[in-house]
Design a protein around this motif. Structure first.
Motif, PDB file in Angstrom:
ATOM      1  N   ALA A 159      57.701  45.929  27.062  1.00  0.00           N
ATOM      2  CA  ALA A 159      58.471  47.100  27.499  1.00  0.00           C
ATOM      3  C   ALA A 159      59.662  46.683  28.352  1.00  0.00           C
ATOM      4  CB  ALA A 159      57.571  48.066  28.263  1.00  0.00           C
ATOM      5  N   TYR A 160      59.454  45.728  29.261  1.00  0.00           N
ATOM      6  CA  TYR A 160      60.553  45.256  30.109  1.00  0.00           C
ATOM      7  C   TYR A 160      61.638  44.581  29.267  1.00  0.00           C
ATOM      8  CZ  TYR A 160      57.576  46.065  34.221  1.00  0.00           C
ATOM      9  OH  TYR A 160      56.779  46.623  35.193  1.00  0.00           O
ATOM     10  N   GLU A 161      61.233  43.822  28.257  1.00  0.00           N
ATOM     11  CA  GLU A 161      62.220  43.179  27.381  1.00  0.00           C
ATOM     12  C   GLU A 161      63.050  44.221  26.639  1.00  0.00           C
ATOM     13  OE1 GLU A 161      59.736  40.572  25.082  1.00  0.00           O
ATOM     14  OE2 GLU A 161      59.858  38.975  26.584  1.00  0.00           O
ATOM     15  N   GLN A 162      62.388  45.270  26.155  1.00  0.00           N
ATOM     16  CA  GLN A 162      63.119  46.337  25.462  1.00  0.00           C
ATOM     17  C   GLN A 162      64.061  47.054  26.426  1.00  0.00           C
ATOM     18  OE1 GLN A 162      59.918  48.644  23.799  1.00  0.00           O
ATOM     19  NE2 GLN A 162      59.700  47.300  22.018  1.00  0.00           N
ATOM     20  N   ALA A 163      63.597  47.323  27.630  1.00  0.00           N
ATOM     21  CA  ALA A 163      64.424  48.019  28.613  1.00  0.00           C
ATOM     22  C   ALA A 163      65.607  47.151  29.055  1.00  0.00           C
ATOM     23  CB  ALA A 163      63.589  48.422  29.826  1.00  0.00           C
ATOM     24  N   SER A 164      65.403  45.850  29.143  1.00  0.00           N
ATOM     25  CA  SER A 164      66.479  44.972  29.615  1.00  0.00           C
ATOM     26  C   SER A 164      67.600  44.836  28.597  1.00  0.00           C
ATOM     27  CB  SER A 164      65.937  43.599  30.009  1.00  0.00           C
ATOM     28  OG  SER A 164      65.511  42.897  28.864  1.00  0.00           O
ATOM     29  N   ALA A 165      67.354  45.224  27.368  1.00  0.00           N
ATOM     30  CA  ALA A 165      68.402  45.194  26.347  1.00  0.00           C
ATOM     31  C   ALA A 165      69.422  46.312  26.558  1.00  0.00           C
ATOM     32  CB  ALA A 165      67.779  45.306  24.959  1.00  0.00           C
ATOM     33  N   ASN A 166      69.064  47.285  27.384  1.00  0.00           N
ATOM     34  CA  ASN A 166      69.959  48.404  27.681  1.00  0.00           C
ATOM     35  C   ASN A 166      71.028  47.924  28.665  1.00  0.00           C
ATOM     36  OD1 ASN A 166      71.102  50.760  28.918  1.00  0.00           O
ATOM     37  ND2 ASN A 166      69.353  51.938  28.179  1.00  0.00           N
ATOM     38  N   PRO A 167      72.297  48.184  28.362  1.00  0.00           N
ATOM     39  CA  PRO A 167      73.356  47.730  29.269  1.00  0.00           C
ATOM     40  C   PRO A 167      73.275  48.359  30.665  1.00  0.00           C
ATOM     41  CG  PRO A 167      74.288  48.892  27.367  1.00  0.00           C
ATOM     42  CD  PRO A 167      72.809  48.843  27.194  1.00  0.00           C
ATOM     43  N   ARG A 168      72.577  49.464  30.811  1.00  0.00           N
ATOM     44  CA  ARG A 168      72.455  50.116  32.125  1.00  0.00           C
ATOM     45  C   ARG A 168      71.192  49.678  32.871  1.00  0.00           C
ATOM     46  NH1 ARG A 168      73.004  56.155  30.048  1.00  0.00           N
ATOM     47  NH2 ARG A 168      70.956  55.473  29.471  1.00  0.00           N
ATOM     48  N   ALA A 169      70.578  48.615  32.413  1.00  0.00           N
ATOM     49  CA  ALA A 169      69.338  48.130  33.051  1.00  0.00           C
ATOM     50  C   ALA A 169      69.601  47.756  34.505  1.00  0.00           C
ATOM     51  CB  ALA A 169      68.786  46.934  32.292  1.00  0.00           C
ATOM     52  N   GLU A 170      68.692  48.155  35.351  1.00  0.00           N
ATOM     53  CA  GLU A 170      68.779  47.870  36.790  1.00  0.00           C
ATOM     54  C   GLU A 170      68.466  46.399  37.055  1.00  0.00           C
ATOM     55  OE1 GLU A 170      69.554  50.108  39.247  1.00  0.00           O
ATOM     56  OE2 GLU A 170      70.007  51.544  37.649  1.00  0.00           O
ATOM     57  N   PRO A 171      69.033  45.819  38.116  1.00  0.00           N
ATOM     58  CA  PRO A 171      68.754  44.414  38.454  1.00  0.00           C
ATOM     59  C   PRO A 171      67.272  44.155  38.729  1.00  0.00           C
ATOM     60  CG  PRO A 171      70.613  45.239  39.729  1.00  0.00           C
ATOM     61  CD  PRO A 171      70.042  46.408  38.988  1.00  0.00           C
ATOM     62  N   GLY A 172      66.583  45.132  39.282  1.00  0.00           N
ATOM     63  CA  GLY A 172      65.158  44.960  39.566  1.00  0.00           C
ATOM     64  C   GLY A 172      64.333  44.752  38.312  1.00  0.00           C
ATOM     65  N   LEU A 173      64.838  45.206  37.195  1.00  0.00           N
ATOM     66  CA  LEU A 173      64.121  45.053  35.935  1.00  0.00           C
ATOM     67  C   LEU A 173      63.966  43.578  35.573  1.00  0.00           C
ATOM     68  CD1 LEU A 173      62.822  46.297  33.434  1.00  0.00           C
ATOM     69  CD2 LEU A 173      65.103  46.444  32.431  1.00  0.00           C
ATOM     70  N   GLN A 174      64.973  42.793  35.823  1.00  0.00           N
ATOM     71  CA  GLN A 174      64.893  41.364  35.516  1.00  0.00           C
ATOM     72  C   GLN A 174      63.822  40.671  36.359  1.00  0.00           C
ATOM     73  OE1 GLN A 174      66.261  39.774  32.939  1.00  0.00           O
ATOM     74  NE2 GLN A 174      66.991  41.818  32.376  1.00  0.00           N
ATOM     75  N   ARG A 175      63.649  41.105  37.604  1.00  0.00           N
ATOM     76  CA  ARG A 175      62.578  40.548  38.446  1.00  0.00           C
ATOM     77  C   ARG A 175      61.212  40.898  37.862  1.00  0.00           C
ATOM     78  NH1 ARG A 175      66.049  42.438  42.429  1.00  0.00           N
ATOM     79  NH2 ARG A 175      64.740  44.248  42.831  1.00  0.00           N
ATOM     80  N   LYS A 176      61.065  42.137  37.425  1.00  0.00           N
ATOM     81  CA  LYS A 176      59.796  42.556  36.826  1.00  0.00           C
ATOM     82  C   LYS A 176      59.520  41.776  35.540  1.00  0.00           C
ATOM     83  CE  LYS A 176      59.982  47.299  38.538  1.00  0.00           C
ATOM     84  NZ  LYS A 176      60.076  48.703  38.129  1.00  0.00           N
ATOM     85  N   LEU A 177      60.567  41.609  34.725  1.00  0.00           N
ATOM     86  CA  LEU A 177      60.409  40.868  33.479  1.00  0.00           C
ATOM     87  C   LEU A 177      60.000  39.423  33.759  1.00  0.00           C
ATOM     88  CD1 LEU A 177      60.566  40.589  30.439  1.00  0.00           C
ATOM     89  CD2 LEU A 177      63.045  40.337  30.636  1.00  0.00           C
ATOM     90  N   LYS A 178      60.629  38.798  34.729  1.00  0.00           N
ATOM     91  CA  LYS A 178      60.276  37.424  35.091  1.00  0.00           C
ATOM     92  C   LYS A 178      58.832  37.343  35.578  1.00  0.00           C
ATOM     93  CE  LYS A 178      61.521  33.521  38.084  1.00  0.00           C
ATOM     94  NZ  LYS A 178      60.189  33.027  38.013  1.00  0.00           N
ATOM     95  N   LEU A 179      58.447  38.294  36.405  1.00  0.00           N
ATOM     96  CA  LEU A 179      57.074  38.315  36.907  1.00  0.00           C
ATOM     97  C   LEU A 179      56.078  38.470  35.760  1.00  0.00           C
ATOM     98  CD1 LEU A 179      55.147  38.333  39.320  1.00  0.00           C
ATOM     99  CD2 LEU A 179      55.504  40.795  39.477  1.00  0.00           C
ATOM    100  N   ALA A 180      56.360  39.397  34.835  1.00  0.00           N
ATOM    101  CA  ALA A 180      55.462  39.600  33.692  1.00  0.00           C
ATOM    102  C   ALA A 180      55.388  38.328  32.855  1.00  0.00           C
ATOM    103  CB  ALA A 180      55.929  40.778  32.853  1.00  0.00           C
ATOM    104  N   ARG A 181      56.509  37.674  32.640  1.00  0.00           N
ATOM    105  CA  ARG A 181      56.505  36.416  31.866  1.00  0.00           C
ATOM    106  C   ARG A 181      55.718  35.338  32.590  1.00  0.00           C
ATOM    107  NH1 ARG A 181      62.811  36.588  30.016  1.00  0.00           N
ATOM    108  NH2 ARG A 181      62.478  37.858  28.133  1.00  0.00           N
ATOM    109  N   ASP A 182      55.888  35.250  33.906  1.00  0.00           N
ATOM    110  CA  ASP A 182      55.154  34.254  34.684  1.00  0.00           C
ATOM    111  C   ASP A 182      53.642  34.497  34.618  1.00  0.00           C
ATOM    112  OD1 ASP A 182      57.539  33.050  35.384  1.00  0.00           O
ATOM    113  OD2 ASP A 182      57.575  33.859  37.421  1.00  0.00           O
ATOM    114  N   VAL A 183      53.246  35.741  34.792  1.00  0.00           N
ATOM    115  CA  VAL A 183      51.816  36.060  34.735  1.00  0.00           C
ATOM    116  C   VAL A 183      51.269  35.833  33.325  1.00  0.00           C
ATOM    117  CG1 VAL A 183      50.117  37.932  34.934  1.00  0.00           C
ATOM    118  CG2 VAL A 183      51.903  37.683  36.661  1.00  0.00           C
ATOM    119  N   GLY A 184      52.034  36.225  32.325  1.00  0.00           N
ATOM    120  CA  GLY A 184      51.593  36.051  30.938  1.00  0.00           C
ATOM    121  C   GLY A 184      51.501  34.599  30.516  1.00  0.00           C
ATOM    122  N   ALA A 185      52.228  33.723  31.172  1.00  0.00           N
ATOM    123  CA  ALA A 185      52.228  32.300  30.821  1.00  0.00           C
ATOM    124  C   ALA A 185      51.017  31.569  31.390  1.00  0.00           C
ATOM    125  CB  ALA A 185      53.509  31.640  31.308  1.00  0.00           C
ATOM    126  N   ARG A 186      50.293  32.173  32.294  1.00  0.00           N
ATOM    127  CA  ARG A 186      49.146  31.498  32.930  1.00  0.00           C
ATOM    128  C   ARG A 186      47.928  31.577  32.097  1.00  0.00           C
ATOM    129  NH1 ARG A 186      50.782  33.743  38.705  1.00  0.00           N
ATOM    130  NH2 ARG A 186      52.402  32.226  39.046  1.00  0.00           N
TER     131      ARG A 186
END
Length: 174
Positions: free
Chosen positions: A147-174
């Protein structure tokens, strides 16, 4: 995503599975233990041969059928394993273990929504089933990442979204 290592842990669930299926007490727990010992010892061919013989004698044994599904999963015969686990959920819908293992296989294929449904079904039958709870958490992390990846494709995506996406990727990689 649920990790295949839960399939390894699922062999431990065979004891719980056979306790839940006490009506099949004649299936001989020693047979399954011996097959598992052969399999874990690396004699996969002989383990499958012994399992086929045991299943010919006890075709409805949920314990032996579950063991077959796990062995198929671990030997990368996922399509066959899916068939085994699906049939187990049809024949023994009250057993949570086949739903969990089926969910792991679907999640590995990227079918996260189906995996979530299966894990929720397992938890309806056993709300304290640890592997299913952990796997469901992993699926939710992957769903959040998607969901975060889909939302980040939107040009109006908030900067906080990238932090959430990174966190989700970090947790998913463990």
């Amino acid at each position: 995503m649920p990790r295949p290592h839960f399939l390894f842990r699922s062999l431990a669930a065979i004891a719980a599975l056979s306790a839940a299926c006490a009506v099949h007490a004649a299936e001989g727990p020693d047979v399954a233990r011996e097959i598992e010992r052969l399999y874990r010892g690396g004699d996969t061919t002989l383990a499958f041969q012994r399992l086929d013989v045991a299943l010919a004698a006890q075709a409805n044994s949920p314990r032996l059928r579950f063991l077959r599904g796990v062995m198929l999963s671990e030997t990368r015969r996922e399509a066959e394993a899916i068939t085994v686990f699906e049939r187990l959920t049809q024949d023994y819908p009250e057993l949570p273990e086949p739903y969990n293992n089926l969910a792991v296989l679907h999640a590995a294929r990227g079918q996260l929504d189906r995996a979530r449904e299966l894990l929720e079904q397992a938890l309806r039958y056993d709300p304290a089933y640890f592997a299913a709870l952990e796997n469901l958490g992993d699926v939710f992390v992957r769903l959040a990442q998607r969901a975060y990846e889909q939302a980040s494709a939107n040009p109006r995506a908030e900067p906080g979204l990238q932090r959430k996406l990174k966190l989700a990727r970090d947790v998913g990689a463990r």
